[in-house]
Scaffold this motif. Structure first.
Motif, mmCIF file in Angstrom:
data_model
loop_
_atom_site.group_PDB
_atom_site.id
_atom_site.type_symbol
_atom_site.label_atom_id
_atom_site.label_comp_id
_atom_site.label_asym_id
_atom_site.label_seq_id
_atom_site.Cartn_x
_atom_site.Cartn_y
_atom_site.Cartn_z
ATOM 1 N N TYR A 1 2.014 -3.090 19.197
ATOM 2 C CA TYR A 1 3.138 -3.762 19.850
ATOM 3 C C TYR A 1 4.473 -3.041 19.684
ATOM 4 O O TYR A 1 5.410 -3.320 20.421
ATOM 5 C CB TYR A 1 3.267 -5.197 19.321
ATOM 6 C CG TYR A 1 2.122 -6.071 19.753
ATOM 7 C CD1 TYR A 1 2.131 -6.701 20.989
ATOM 8 C CD2 TYR A 1 1.002 -6.225 18.943
ATOM 9 C CE1 TYR A 1 1.070 -7.479 21.406
ATOM 10 C CE2 TYR A 1 -0.064 -7.007 19.348
ATOM 11 C CZ TYR A 1 -0.028 -7.628 20.578
ATOM 12 O OH TYR A 1 -1.098 -8.393 20.989
ATOM 13 N N THR B 1 -1.384 -6.228 24.573
ATOM 14 C CA THR B 1 -0.677 -5.229 23.781
ATOM 15 C C THR B 1 0.353 -4.474 24.626
ATOM 16 O O THR B 1 0.437 -4.656 25.843
ATOM 17 C CB THR B 1 -1.667 -4.223 23.191
ATOM 18 O OG1 THR B 1 -2.309 -3.508 24.275
ATOM 19 C CG2 THR B 1 -2.726 -4.933 22.365
ATOM 20 N N TYR B 2 1.103 -3.611 23.950
ATOM 21 C CA TYR B 2 2.094 -2.782 24.643
ATOM 22 C C TYR B 2 1.431 -1.885 25.680
ATOM 23 O O TYR B 2 1.968 -1.664 26.758
ATOM 24 C CB TYR B 2 2.849 -1.930 23.624
ATOM 25 C CG TYR B 2 4.004 -1.153 24.189
ATOM 26 C CD1 TYR B 2 5.296 -1.671 24.169
ATOM 27 C CD2 TYR B 2 3.814 0.115 24.744
ATOM 28 C CE1 TYR B 2 6.369 -0.955 24.692
ATOM 29 C CE2 TYR B 2 4.867 0.847 25.274
ATOM 30 C CZ TYR B 2 6.153 0.296 25.244
ATOM 31 O OH TYR B 2 7.204 1.011 25.777
ATOM 32 N N ALA C 1 5.276 -7.036 25.938
ATOM 33 C CA ALA C 1 4.441 -7.415 24.791
ATOM 34 C C ALA C 1 5.282 -7.685 23.542
ATOM 35 O O ALA C 1 5.182 -8.763 22.948
ATOM 36 C CB ALA C 1 3.391 -6.343 24.525
#
Length: 227
Positions: free
Chosen positions: A39, A102-103, A110
């Motif tokens: 993240y 997630t990122y 996120a």
């Protein structure tokens, strides 16, 4: 007062407090193991780790605000309803963190969503911590307020042990599986603990002091603690 009712109130306070702190410490452990990579990606791993722990520390700053808000709400609508709200906020935030993309999947949204969920958790924990203590103390018989007030405090070590144990079990998975989905399992399973906590609290009555008050004040009335 009925002894069965006393035990039920103390159980409700302890269970709720334990669940709240389980959620709290669970995030703190995962922050340094997973969240920095998933993240808060950065070319400098130290920066990523610092950002992950910064997101963990947010709840310490927002907790006092949660205590103020929910102490007032508790005086207005009752301890029982307020503690249902705080437990739902904390538990709901934990489950959503376990489901959060997630990122790599949704980009900068996120970490933003993660921080928002942490703030929600902080508000819930601030209200839960004080509310559980107040619930126990208001039901305490004369001369035992300190004893009853100490019971919710046990939720801190219980939550720490539960959080550590569940993540230890998940860490037995292969590293790739743990990073992909294993770390999420304790967060999602927290929903079961929340349902259990809400069921326990559904069986208690409103506190005696609030029932006697016909016109709750606009600000929290802390004098209830010594009556």
């Amino acid at each position: 007062m009925d002894k069965k009712l006393k035990r039920k109130v103390l159980t409700a306070s302890l269970v709720g407090s334990s669940i709240e702190w389980f959620d709290f410490f669970l995030y703190g452990t995962v922050a340094g193991l997973v969240l920095d990579e998933l993240y808060f990606p950065s070319s400098d791993p130290i920066v990523a780790l610092m950002l992950a722990y910064l997101s963990f520390s947010l709840t310490f700053f927002i907790r006092p605000l949660g205590g103020i808000i929910f102490s007032h709400i508790g005086d207005r609508i009752g301890r029982k309803k307020t503690l249902v709200i705080t437990l739902s906020l904390m538990g709901g935030g934990t489950v959503l963190i376990g489901l959060l993309p997630t990122y790599a999947q949704i980009g900068v949204a996120a970490p933003i969503l993660l921080i928002i969920l942490r703030l929600i958790q902080g508000l819930g924990l601030g209200g839960e911590w004080g509310g559980s203590l107040l619930l126990a103390v208001e039901y305490a018989p004369k001369g035992k307020k300190g004893l009853f007030g100490s019971i919710p405090q046990m939720g801190v070590p219980i939550g720490l042990v539960l959080g550590t144990f569940t993540l230890t079990m998940m860490s037995l998975l292969p590293h790739e599986a743990f990073m992909t989905w294993g770390w999420r399992i304790p967060f999602i399973l927290s929903a079961l603990l929340v349902v259990f906590g809400l069921w326990i609290r559904a069986g208690i009555n409103e506190t005696r002091n609030l029932k006697k008050r016909k016109n709750p004040g606009r600000l929290p009335n802390y004098r209830l603690l010594i009556h």
